[in-house]
Structures are given as C-alpha cells and as structure tokens.
Design an enzyme around this catalytic site. Structure first.
Site, PDB file in Angstrom:
ATOM      1  N   LYS A 196       0.862  -1.185   0.000  1.00 53.20           N
ATOM      2  CA  LYS A 196       0.000   0.000   0.000  1.00 53.20           C
ATOM      3  C   LYS A 196       0.897   1.233   0.000  1.00 53.20           C
ATOM      4  O   LYS A 196       1.716   1.417   0.900  1.00 53.20           O
ATOM      5  CB  LYS A 196      -0.888  -0.017   1.243  1.00 53.20           C
ATOM      6  CG  LYS A 196      -1.766   1.226   1.350  1.00 53.20           C
ATOM      7  CD  LYS A 196      -2.700   1.146   2.550  1.00 53.20           C
ATOM      8  CE  LYS A 196      -3.533   2.408   2.659  1.00 53.20           C
ATOM      9  NZ  LYS A 196      -4.433   2.379   3.821  1.00 53.20           N
ATOM     10  N   LYS A 249      -2.187  -1.505  -3.835  1.00 57.16           N
ATOM     11  CA  LYS A 249      -3.050  -0.328  -3.775  1.00 57.16           C
ATOM     12  C   LYS A 249      -2.228   0.937  -3.853  1.00 57.16           C
ATOM     13  O   LYS A 249      -1.241   1.034  -3.126  1.00 57.16           O
ATOM     14  CB  LYS A 249      -3.806  -0.377  -2.452  1.00 57.16           C
ATOM     15  CG  LYS A 249      -4.700   0.808  -2.198  1.00 57.16           C
ATOM     16  CD  LYS A 249      -5.263   0.709  -0.824  1.00 57.16           C
ATOM     17  CE  LYS A 249      -6.026   2.005  -0.545  1.00 57.16           C
ATOM     18  NZ  LYS A 249      -6.429   2.141   0.802  1.00 57.16           N
TER      19      LYS A 249
HETATM   20  C1  PBG Z   1      -7.043   3.402   5.635  1.00 60.09           C
HETATM   21  C2  PBG Z   1      -7.506   3.301   4.221  1.00 60.09           C
HETATM   22  C3  PBG Z   1      -7.385   4.267   3.224  1.00 60.09           C
HETATM   23  C4  PBG Z   1      -7.990   3.743   2.088  1.00 60.09           C
HETATM   24  C5  PBG Z   1      -8.435   2.468   2.411  1.00 60.09           C
HETATM   25  N1  PBG Z   1      -8.111   2.204   3.725  1.00 60.09           N
HETATM   26  C6  PBG Z   1      -6.869   5.667   3.279  1.00 60.09           C
HETATM   27  C7  PBG Z   1      -5.491   5.929   3.706  1.00 60.09           C
HETATM   28  O1  PBG Z   1      -4.647   5.049   3.844  1.00 60.09           O
HETATM   29  O2  PBG Z   1      -5.252   7.114   3.927  1.00 60.09           O
HETATM   30  C8  PBG Z   1      -8.109   4.442   0.784  1.00 60.09           C
HETATM   31  C9  PBG Z   1      -9.158   3.932  -0.144  1.00 60.09           C
HETATM   32  C10 PBG Z   1      -9.461   4.835  -1.289  1.00 60.09           C
HETATM   33  O3  PBG Z   1      -8.808   5.865  -1.528  1.00 60.09           O
HETATM   34  O4  PBG Z   1     -10.410   4.511  -2.011  1.00 60.09           O
HETATM   35  N2  PBG Z   1      -7.940   2.864   6.546  1.00 60.09           N
END
Ligand code: PBG
Length: 328
Positions: A196, A249
């Site tokens: 991520k 991601k």
């Molecule tokens: C954190 C989380 C995020 C997303 C999914 N889980 C945001 C982040 O890490 O700041 C992003 C998902 C998206 O942008 O669609 N719990």
C-alpha cells in the site's frame, strides 16, 4: 515462418465474434468487491461530494443498499466505519457495539450470502487520524499491533467473513492471525493490504471517511511510490505471516507492481481501484469529456490484464449493470 503478407494479425479482429473468441482477459462480476461507508445515526444517506453516486449510510439505510449489491451479483462488500467518537487510541474501532460491528451483524442478518470484508485500521477512529498509536510524535509499530488484532477479532466476532488490515504496520498479519486462531477463528481469511503506497489518490476517501491525518502524513508507514522491489518484500513478509489474499493499492498507477507480484507469488491477488481514480473518471465524465462506460471497462480490464484476480472498485454496481446488459 509466416510473415506479412501471409501473416495478418488483423484477421482475428475482423468481427466482434472473432475478437471475443481470442480475448485474453475479461471482467467478472464475481471478482469485484464494492466498498461501503457506514456512519452512526439513522435515516442517513449522504453523497460524498468528490465521489458522485457513493454515499455514507447509517445502518438502517445500508440494508437496502446491500440487498441491491447482492441482487446485482456482486459477491462482496468492503466496510469502512465512521464513528462519532474518536480518541487517541481509536477505541471505537474495537468496541463490540462499534459502528462496523453493528453494520456487520445487520448485513449478515439481511443478506447472509454476501461476503463482508472489513477494513482493519485505526485512522478513522483516532483523534489524530493516524493508523496507529502515537508515541513521541511517531506512529508506534509494536504498540499498535495489539489494537489491530483486537479490532480484527471484534470484526470476526460480529460475523465478518474476511478481515483486511490496511495500516501497514510491520507484523500485523502475524498478530492478527495469532489472535484469530487463539479465539477460534482459524477459518477467517486475512486479505492484507500488502503493498500500500502513500498515495495522493486517497484524497476523496479521506473526505469520505474523515480520516485525514491531523499532523504530518503517512509516509513513515505507507510505501514510497517510486519503489517496486520493496513491494515484493512487503508481499513476501505478509505471505510468510499468514496472509491468504494480498493486495496492491492503488491500482492504476501501479499496474507494474500488480504484474510483478502476480509473477512472483502464487497467492490470490487483489487490486484496489481507489477513490482518486474513481473521482477523476467521474469528473471527466460529468464534463462530457470521456465515454464513462468505455473508460471504466477499459480500466478494470487493464487491472485484470496486469494480473489482479480480485478488484475492489467503487464502479462495481455500474459495471454489474452494464455487463448484465451486454449478456442479456
Ligand atoms: C485506511 C484506508 C485508506 C484507504 C483504504 N483504507 C486511506 C489511507 O490510507 O489514507 C483508501 C481507499 C481509497 O482511496 O479509495 N484505513
């Protein structure tokens, strides 16, 4: 060996039937996961400004939505909770009556066959908006693990089918697996957000989930976008710790990472087509600058072609309707 003029690659492109016959990749509804945002209260269905057609639902309103999702043939939802109460240690994330725990129970009662995947993270629940506990202005890895494990356990107890840690702490998959196994949840899979990235593509999500960090950013725990080999180490670590499904991601700017993970590991692979990717498509479509349906289908097919088995996407409902139309 045949070369032009005997060889003509255009022969197999002449009609739609020929093209379909040799098509290498396609989007399957049963591979899609639809994200949902749940808020406390009742009677709430509030559109997110930067994500047209995506709403925050209170639990009572959510039930109609999940019935629709299931009736479209989408097999799974991914739940994000937005609690009223936030504190330093994100206690609403692991409260047995927390918003997500309530939502899981309600969904499972209404549409038991719909898979409920839960995001396991603290950022929506902490007053500072970070994904872990703050010690000396730094997100403390090891102290955060126990709270993530506790959160995942409370989701499993409420009836979640899959838990999906998205915090990027080292060792969280192991901590969650151990806790689930100790408490009789050996059968619950972990979908880890393994690679991520610290991405600007999460902007609209943070508005939707009210999870913007109150100071600093997430670069000390999420990955640095220029790195791809490091993603393979992250995936390797999570598989070693017991992840059942791994995720890359965002998706669209990281197709090369999806491809490399697919080629290096024999583990089901998910890709998250995130909020910023959705918002850009919607904004351009609203201006009439692109053909939305064609663009969305092309993007999701490209994510498949890169090697994803599963796609998490805010477009899932529209895609299900479009694909039903072409088949039916
Ligand atoms: C954190 C989380 C995020 C997303 C999914 N889980 C945001 C982040 O890490 O700041 C992003 C998902 C998206 O942008 O669609 N719990």
């Amino acid at each position: 060996m045949a070369t032009f003029p005997q060889l003509r690659l255009r022969r197999l492109r002449r009609t739609e039937s020929l093209r379909a016959l040799v098509r290498e990749n396609c989007i399957e509804i049963e591979d899609l996961i639809y994200p949902l945002f749940v808020v406390e209260g009742s009677g709430i269905k509030q559109e997110i400004a930067s994500m047209p057609n995506i709403f925050r639902f209170s639990v009572d309103q959510l039930l109609g939505e999940v019935e629709e999702v299931a009736s479209l043939g989408i097999p799974a939802v991914l739940l994000f909770g937005i609690p009223d109460h936030k504190d330093e240690v994100g206690s609403a994330a692991y409260h047995p009556e927390g918003i997500i725990q309530q939502a899981i129970r309600a969904i499972k009662q209404t549409v038991p066959q719909l898979l409920v995947v839960t995001d396991v993270c603290l950022c929506e629940y902490t007053s500072h908006g970070h994904c872990g506990i703050i010690v000396n202005d730094y997100v403390d890895n090891d102290q955060t693990l126990a709270l993530l494990a506790r959160t995942a356990l409370s989701h499993a107890e409420a009836g979640a089918d899959i838990v999906a840690p998205s915090d990027m702490m080292d060792g969280r998959v192991k901590a969650i697996r151990e806790t689930l196994d100790e408490r009789g949840f050996q059968h619950i899979p972990i979908l880890s957000y393994a690679a991520k990235y610290a991405s600007a593509f999460y902007g609209p999500f943070r508005e939707a989930a009210e999870s913007t960090p109150q100071f600093g950013d997430r670069r000390s725990y999420q990955m640095d976008p220029p790195n791809a080999r490091e993603a393979l180490r992250e995936v390797e670590q999570d598989i070693a710790e017991g992840a059942d499904i791994i995720m890359v991601k965002p998706a669209l700017a990281y197709l090369d990472v999806i491809r490399q993970v697919h080629d290096n590991f024999n583990c089901p692979l998910a890709a998250y087509n995130v909020s910023g990717e959705y918002a850009m498509v919607k904004a351009a479509a609203q201006q009439g600058w692109i053909d939305e349906k064609q663009i969305v289908l092309e993007i999701l097919t490209a994510i498949k072609r890169a090697g994803a088995d599963i796609i998490i996407t805010y477009h899932a409902k529209e895609v299900a309707i479009w694909l039903a139309g072409t088949k039916g």
